[in-house]
Design a protein around this motif. Structure first.
Motif, PDB file in Angstrom:
ATOM      1  N   VAL A   1       0.797  -1.228   0.000  1.00 31.53           N
ATOM      2  CA  VAL A   1       0.000   0.000   0.000  1.00 31.53           C
ATOM      3  C   VAL A   1       0.831   1.281   0.000  1.00 31.53           C
ATOM      4  CG1 VAL A   1      -1.944  -1.127   1.133  1.00 31.53           C
ATOM      5  CG2 VAL A   1      -0.216  -0.005   2.530  1.00 31.53           C
ATOM      6  N   ARG A   2       2.155   1.199   0.110  1.00 26.75           N
ATOM      7  CA  ARG A   2       2.975   2.409   0.130  1.00 26.75           C
ATOM      8  C   ARG A   2       4.167   2.286  -0.797  1.00 26.75           C
ATOM      9  NH1 ARG A   2       3.803   2.829   6.365  1.00 26.75           N
ATOM     10  NH2 ARG A   2       3.446   0.616   6.071  1.00 26.75           N
TER      11      ARG A   2
ATOM     12  N   LEU B   1      11.224   9.377   1.428  1.00 29.76           N
ATOM     13  CA  LEU B   1       9.879   9.888   1.192  1.00 29.76           C
ATOM     14  C   LEU B   1       8.943   8.683   1.106  1.00 29.76           C
ATOM     15  CD1 LEU B   1       7.884  12.199   0.486  1.00 29.76           C
ATOM     16  CD2 LEU B   1       8.456  11.798  -1.926  1.00 29.76           C
ATOM     17  N   VAL B   2       7.986   8.614   2.033  1.00 33.84           N
ATOM     18  CA  VAL B   2       7.003   7.535   2.047  1.00 33.84           C
ATOM     19  C   VAL B   2       5.687   8.093   1.519  1.00 33.84           C
ATOM     20  CG1 VAL B   2       5.777   5.839   3.454  1.00 33.84           C
ATOM     21  CG2 VAL B   2       8.118   6.506   4.062  1.00 33.84           C
ATOM     22  N   VAL B   3       5.202   7.515   0.437  1.00 35.24           N
ATOM     23  CA  VAL B   3       3.956   7.970  -0.174  1.00 35.24           C
ATOM     24  C   VAL B   3       2.905   6.875   0.006  1.00 35.24           C
ATOM     25  CG1 VAL B   3       2.832   8.805  -2.270  1.00 35.24           C
ATOM     26  CG2 VAL B   3       5.255   9.313  -1.875  1.00 35.24           C
ATOM     27  N   ALA B   4       1.845   7.188   0.729  1.00 31.72           N
ATOM     28  CA  ALA B   4       0.766   6.230   0.958  1.00 31.72           C
ATOM     29  C   ALA B   4      -0.191   6.265  -0.223  1.00 31.72           C
ATOM     30  CB  ALA B   4       0.030   6.567   2.254  1.00 31.72           C
ATOM     31  N   SER B   5      -0.454   5.103  -0.789  1.00 30.48           N
ATOM     32  CA  SER B   5      -1.361   5.012  -1.925  1.00 30.48           C
ATOM     33  C   SER B   5      -2.788   4.785  -1.442  1.00 30.48           C
ATOM     34  CB  SER B   5      -0.939   3.856  -2.833  1.00 30.48           C
ATOM     35  OG  SER B   5      -1.289   2.615  -2.237  1.00 30.48           O
TER      36      SER B   5
ATOM     37  N   GLY C   1      -8.890   8.384  -1.509  1.00 30.56           N
ATOM     38  CA  GLY C   1      -8.504   9.247  -0.399  1.00 30.56           C
ATOM     39  C   GLY C   1      -7.873   8.527   0.781  1.00 30.56           C
ATOM     40  N   LYS C   2      -7.765   7.202   0.704  1.00 30.06           N
ATOM     41  CA  LYS C   2      -7.246   6.424   1.833  1.00 30.06           C
ATOM     42  C   LYS C   2      -5.833   6.866   2.229  1.00 30.06           C
ATOM     43  CE  LYS C   2      -5.926   1.595   2.845  1.00 30.06           C
ATOM     44  NZ  LYS C   2      -4.484   1.595   2.579  1.00 30.06           N
ATOM     45  N   GLY C   3      -4.970   7.076   1.253  1.00 28.01           N
ATOM     46  CA  GLY C   3      -3.587   7.436   1.551  1.00 28.01           C
ATOM     47  C   GLY C   3      -3.490   8.712   2.365  1.00 28.01           C
ATOM     48  N   GLU C   4      -4.287   9.717   1.991  1.00 26.70           N
ATOM     49  CA  GLU C   4      -4.238  10.988   2.715  1.00 26.70           C
ATOM     50  C   GLU C   4      -4.887  10.867   4.089  1.00 26.70           C
ATOM     51  OE1 GLU C   4      -5.172  15.757   2.125  1.00 26.70           O
ATOM     52  OE2 GLU C   4      -5.713  14.332   0.551  1.00 26.70           O
ATOM     53  N   LEU C   5      -5.991  10.125   4.182  1.00 22.72           N
ATOM     54  CA  LEU C   5      -6.654   9.956   5.470  1.00 22.72           C
ATOM     55  C   LEU C   5      -5.743   9.276   6.486  1.00 22.72           C
ATOM     56  CD1 LEU C   5     -10.174   8.824   4.189  1.00 22.72           C
ATOM     57  CD2 LEU C   5      -9.712  10.899   5.510  1.00 22.72           C
TER      58      LEU C   5
ATOM     59  N   GLY D   1      -0.208  15.620   1.093  1.00 24.88           N
ATOM     60  CA  GLY D   1      -1.156  15.141   2.089  1.00 24.88           C
ATOM     61  C   GLY D   1      -1.028  13.665   2.395  1.00 24.88           C
ATOM     62  N   ARG D   2      -0.505  12.900   1.460  1.00 26.67           N
ATOM     63  CA  ARG D   2      -0.365  11.459   1.679  1.00 26.67           C
ATOM     64  C   ARG D   2       1.091  11.019   1.756  1.00 26.67           C
ATOM     65  NH1 ARG D   2      -0.314   8.424  -3.456  1.00 26.67           N
ATOM     66  NH2 ARG D   2      -0.470   9.829  -5.240  1.00 26.67           N
TER      67      ARG D   2
END
Length: 308
Positions: free
Chosen positions: A23-24, A42-46, A62-66, A105-106
């Motif tokens: 997921v990241r 840099l960790v980017v959440a998908s 929007g899951k990654g940002e939440l 944001g994510r």
């Protein structure tokens, strides 16, 4: 074998992609030499969602940002515990590339650590795989528990049940505390247990004050190679790494009102035999999951979730 997430299409100016999990996605500064320890990551959440070791389709919008917003908030609340976040001032001092506004944001800019191969699981309530094991052995991961407990019961005190982080493509393995001593040494094993129980205790108090029960969670820690300090890392206390329940619903007897991806797991368990490719998630399941993620963030932080 786990289904591995595809390589991301996302290109981040100034950063080089080095790894994708379920997921990241992970990046290092573009000028980092091969095999060199990067100045930061840099960790980017998908928006990808996984269950039963498979990445599912579609993702959760929007899951990654939440989840990144929730994780950052928890790091702030737990400021007494060293964590891996790199502040904007530190990033500037290190000369790190900027993080594009479209993914800020994510994303989290974090320290590069020597990660321990241990998932530090803390359980305050009997649920999930712990309940199944308790029914068979009256223990959870080798920790004996009193007789007569029911599914969802609060444990007499939180228990620490570590797991070994298996190589990519293999299942993580529940292990005893004694096994963690063999893997990382007695001093570090004790430090991880003590830190995990302390963080869970503090976080569960905060959650309960907001009408939410933190039933269980998992932490990951790493060591700062320069200072030797043990640092709280990865995501922390998100809906993906934790089991949250609505306290009012729990008190009324409903012990299934969770704020995590249990909606996805339940639907998948009822509609797939875990053979072959998992089915596509229905629109209503995706929507229900988004709403639960957003509600948890708003309840716990007292603020408004992104995307409103």
């Amino acid at each position: 074998m786990s289904a591995v997430a595809p390589q991301p299409e996302l290109t981040v100016p100034g950063w080089r992609h080095v790894y994708s999990g379920k997921v990241r996605d992970l990046y290092v500064p573009g000028d980092t030499a091969q095999d060199a320890r990067p100045a930061a990551l840099l960790v980017v959440a998908s928006d990808r969602v996984s269950a039963f070791d498979h990445v599912l389709e579609p993702g959760i919008p929007g899951k990654g940002e939440l989840l990144s917003t929730l994780s950052r908030w928890w790091f702030q609340q737990l400021s007494e515990v060293p964590n891996h976040l790199v502040s904007p001032a530190e990033a500037k001092a290190l000369g790190l590339p900027a993080v594009p506004a479209g993914i800020a944001g994510r994303s989290m800019v974090v320290r590069s650590l020597e990660m321990f191969p241990i998932e530090c699981v803390v359980r305050g309530y009997l649920s999930g795989s712990g309940w199944k094991e308790y029914q068979a052995t009256q223990s959870v991961c080798g920790v004996p528990l009193p007789s007569g407990l029911a599914d969802g019961d609060r444990l007499p005190e939180p228990i620490y049940t570590p797991a070994y982080k298996a190589p990519l493509g293999e299942h993580d393995e529940n292990i005893s505390f004694e096994k963690t001593v063999e893997l990382i040494g007695a001093e570090d094993a004790e430090s991880l247990r003590t830190l995990s129980l302390a963080v869970y205790g503090r976080a569960s108090q905060i959650a309960e004050s907001r009408g939410v029960i933190l039933a269980d969670t998992k932490f990951e820690f790493g060591r700062d190679a320069d200072s030797g300090e043990i640092v709280l890392a990865d995501e922390v206390l998100t809906s993906d790494s934790s089991r949250y329940w609505d306290a009012a619903a729990y008190d009324s007897g409903d012990r299934t009102a969770s704020f995590d991806k249990q909606i996805v797991r339940n639907w998948l368990a009822a509609n797939w035999d875990q053979v072959g490719v998992p089915p596509t998630l229905p629109h209503e399941i995706v929507e229900q999951t988004v709403l639960r993620y957003r509600e948890l963030l708003e309840r716990v932080t007292g603020g408004q979730a992104p995307g409103r």
